[in-house]
Design a protein around this motif. Structure first.
Motif, short mmCIF file in Angstrom:
data_model
loop_
_atom_site.label_atom_id
_atom_site.label_comp_id
_atom_site.label_asym_id
_atom_site.label_seq_id
_atom_site.Cartn_x
_atom_site.Cartn_y
_atom_site.Cartn_z
N LYS A 10 -45.49 21.58 -28.07
CA LYS A 10 -43.76 20.76 -28.61
C LYS A 10 -44.35 19.17 -28.98
N ARG A 11 -45.05 19.09 -27.89
CA ARG A 11 -44.93 17.16 -28.66
C ARG A 11 -46.31 17.31 -30.21
N LEU A 12 -47.07 17.88 -30.13
CA LEU A 12 -47.32 17.47 -31.78
C LEU A 12 -46.37 17.72 -32.14
N ILE A 13 -45.73 18.82 -32.52
CA ILE A 13 -45.24 19.05 -33.64
C ILE A 13 -43.81 18.58 -33.12
N LEU A 14 -43.19 17.60 -32.65
CA LEU A 14 -42.56 16.70 -32.61
C LEU A 14 -42.81 15.29 -33.05
N ASN A 15 -44.06 14.91 -32.68
CA ASN A 15 -44.80 13.69 -33.49
C ASN A 15 -44.82 13.89 -35.12
N ASN A 16 -45.14 14.91 -35.07
CA ASN A 16 -44.88 15.78 -36.91
C ASN A 16 -43.51 15.32 -37.51
N LEU A 17 -42.92 16.10 -36.91
CA LEU A 17 -41.41 16.58 -36.85
C LEU A 17 -41.11 14.36 -37.42
N ALA A 18 -41.28 14.02 -36.47
CA ALA A 18 -40.86 12.53 -36.50
C ALA A 18 -41.26 12.00 -37.75
N TYR A 19 -42.55 11.78 -37.50
CA TYR A 19 -43.38 11.29 -38.80
C TYR A 19 -42.53 11.94 -40.22
N TRP A 20 -42.37 12.57 -40.94
CA TRP A 20 -41.72 13.51 -41.56
C TRP A 20 -40.61 12.50 -41.91
N GLU A 21 -39.18 12.58 -40.85
CA GLU A 21 -38.33 12.17 -41.01
C GLU A 21 -38.39 10.56 -40.93
N ILE A 22 -38.97 10.05 -40.46
CA ILE A 22 -39.34 8.59 -40.76
C ILE A 22 -39.57 8.25 -42.41
N HIS A 23 -41.14 8.70 -42.51
CA HIS A 23 -41.83 8.33 -44.09
C HIS A 23 -40.99 9.06 -44.96
N GLY A 24 -41.07 10.35 -45.06
CA GLY A 24 -40.46 11.40 -45.47
C GLY A 24 -39.12 11.17 -46.05
N GLN A 25 -38.17 11.14 -45.00
CA GLN A 25 -36.66 10.92 -45.52
C GLN A 25 -36.21 9.73 -44.92
N GLY A 26 -36.53 8.79 -44.02
CA GLY A 26 -36.11 7.58 -43.29
C GLY A 26 -35.10 7.54 -42.65
N ASP A 27 -35.54 8.97 -41.86
CA ASP A 27 -33.74 9.17 -41.05
C ASP A 27 -34.22 9.32 -39.45
N TYR A 28 -34.02 7.89 -38.78
CA TYR A 28 -34.96 6.87 -38.15
C TYR A 28 -33.79 7.22 -37.07
N PHE A 29 -32.92 7.99 -36.93
CA PHE A 29 -31.61 8.12 -36.02
C PHE A 29 -32.49 9.98 -35.59
N SER A 30 -32.63 10.77 -36.51
CA SER A 30 -33.14 12.38 -35.87
C SER A 30 -34.98 11.71 -35.53
N ALA A 31 -35.17 10.95 -35.65
CA ALA A 31 -36.65 10.49 -35.24
C ALA A 31 -36.73 10.10 -34.03
N LYS A 32 -35.84 9.05 -33.52
CA LYS A 32 -35.84 8.77 -32.54
C LYS A 32 -35.17 9.77 -31.61
N GLU A 33 -34.75 10.83 -31.69
CA GLU A 33 -34.08 11.93 -30.95
C GLU A 33 -35.32 12.86 -30.83
N HIS A 34 -35.77 13.09 -31.49
CA HIS A 34 -36.76 13.76 -31.29
C HIS A 34 -38.12 13.05 -30.45
N LEU A 35 -38.36 12.40 -30.89
CA LEU A 35 -39.42 11.67 -30.20
C LEU A 35 -38.92 11.39 -28.69
N GLU A 36 -37.56 11.41 -28.09
CA GLU A 36 -36.84 10.34 -26.87
C GLU A 36 -38.01 11.93 -26.41
N LEU A 37 -37.10 13.44 -27.07
CA LEU A 37 -37.54 14.73 -26.95
C LEU A 37 -39.45 14.64 -26.38
#
Length: 447
Positions: A280-307
């Motif tokens: 789950k940590r691996l997938i959340l990390n990858n999800l946050a990575y794409w939200e930061i670098h692919g979409q620029g969605d820092y809010f969602s990235a922070k939310e997923h990284l907190e999880l």
């Protein structure tokens, strides 16, 4: 006799009342004095309570070690240390696990328990891979592999080949890794173990992704999905999530951002409600990575990284620190420097604790390597002493033989001397006899 009757009554009562087997064993151990039966009960109790990490489990193991040590029961002693190591492994006490499996391996080697020795060596190799001590890990795992072949334990051999494949994968030695994964895959296909088949197919897919053979990687991922489709239970959900994650990696290699994000969302939707902290940590990390670098969605990235930070997998892995690095990046970019600084401090504290833990594990490993070397020297000393003792015996025997030969020779010389004297007497005595007879005849005439 009273104790035997009481023991029988207590045991019967426990079974008749359908009591917990652990309760039954407690009653048995309260009265059992026979070494063999007590050890059997202690081992069973340890196995039943192994995953509780309770004092009762530890006490059973330690008493078993004490009894087997006193009675020189090497295989049983190894078994109790093996159980102790297994418990440590389950609760991620890898340094202690290494120590206990090492002792178990030594005891099994003494007793000639080849299969149990192989199982202990496999665990030792696994820990050494974690420590990236690949040379010694390979040595241990190859020893285990030879023992499995000797004992015709092909299922264990296939699992070990998978471990060796992982080791070479970690070293990016793709060709050798492929060989081991294919060997493992061939056995599990024949055995129709679809889960194990899928695991090997997925690893082969990951290698092809790393090598840039993307079409071949996609073919392996498709085969992995096909293998998992033959398993009809929820145990494969984690594997499905892992496959989606690998499809995302494949899309990333193809620079297909939209597909990568879609696949990683699929992976998270599968794993979201599962208890699998590391994945789950691996997938959340990858999800946050794409939200930061692919979409620029820092809010969602922070939310997923907190999880991801909430996942307590007890292992300070590479992904664990990647979570912190991504979170620091996300909060810094979003302008929340206070949170970024706090996370950075946490990460540094974990890094320090990890380094200390690694040093402790290294110390434990070195200690037991020294013990092994000392044990080997002791064996050599014993062998040399035996050789010297044999030499002394041979010298003593040679001395006795020389003395005997000297005695025989002396007797021979004495016999020859007597023989010579007898021969001389045989020559001179007849003449003397004639003279004595003549003298006797002369005297007779005078009278």
């Amino acid at each position: 006799m009273k104790k035997i009757i009481l023991l029988a009554l207590c045991t019967s009562a426990c079974f008749l009342s359908q009591a917990d087997p652990v309760d039954s064993l407690r009653v048995v151990l309260k009265y059992e004095q026979s070494t063999e039966l007590r050890l059997q009960s202690l081992e069973t109790l340890a196995r039943l309570t192994l995953f509780n990490d309770s004092e009762e489990s530890k006490a059973a193991i330690q008493e078993g070690i004490e009894i087997t040590t006193q009675n020189g029961l090497t295989e049983k002693l190894g078994t109790f240390y093996y159980l102790w190591g297994y418990q440590d492994d389950y609760f991620h006490r890898y340094g202690e696990a290494y120590k206990h499996f090492y002792i178990a391996h030594q005891e099994f080697e003494k007793s000639g328990s080849r299969l149990l020795q192989a199982m202990s060596l496999e665990f030792l190799g696994y820990y050494l891979i974690m420590e990236q001590d690949y040379s010694l890990a390979e040595e241990y795992l190859n020893q285990a592999m030879n023992l499995y072949i000797e004992k015709e334990e092909y299922s264990a051999l296939a699992n070990l080949q998978y471990r060796l494949g992982q080791m070479y994968f970690d070293q990016q030695n793709w060709d050798i890794a492929i060989q081991y994964f294919q060997l493992s895959l061939a056995f599990y296909q024949k055995d129709e173990n679809h889960l194990k088949v899928s695991v090997n197919q997925e690893m082969l897919a990951r290698i092809e992704i790393e090598k840039g053979n993307l079409d071949q990687a996609e073919a392996y991922l498709s085969l992995t999905e096909s293998s998992l489709s033959k398993i009809n239970d929820n145990s494969v959900l984690e594997k499905r999530a892992s496959i989606f994650n690998n499809y995302a990696l494949l899309a990333e290699k193809r620079q297909d951002t939209a597909t990568a994000i879609q696949r990683i969302h699929q992976a998270y939707s599968v794993i979201e409600n599962q208890k699998s902290p590391s994945l789950k940590r691996l997938i959340l990390n990858n999800l946050a990575y794409w939200e930061i670098h692919g979409q620029g969605d820092y809010f969602s990235a922070k939310e997923h990284l907190e999880l991801a930070l909430e996942e307590t997998d007890l292992v300070l892995s590479e992904e664990f620190f990647r979570t912190y690095n991504l979170a620091v990046e996300a909060y810094t970019t979003a302008g929340d420097l206070e949170r970024a600084l706090a996370l950075e401090k946490e990460r540094n504290a974990f890094e320090t604790s990890q380094q200390l833990a690694q040093l402790e594990q290294q110390k434990i490993k070195q200690t037991y390597e020294v013990m092994a070397a000392q044990a080997q020297l002791e064996v050599m000393d014993i062998q040399e002493a035996r050789v010297a003792e044999r030499q002394h015996w041979w010298i003593a025997i040679a001395g006795i033989l020389l003395l005997a030969a000297a005695g025989v020779y002396a007797m021979y010389r004495k016999a020859m001397k007597h023989k010579a004297k007898a021969e001389a007497n045989a020559t001179h005595w007849p003449e003397l006899n004639k003279r004595m007879q003549a003298l006797e005849d002369a005297l007779n005439v005078l009278y």
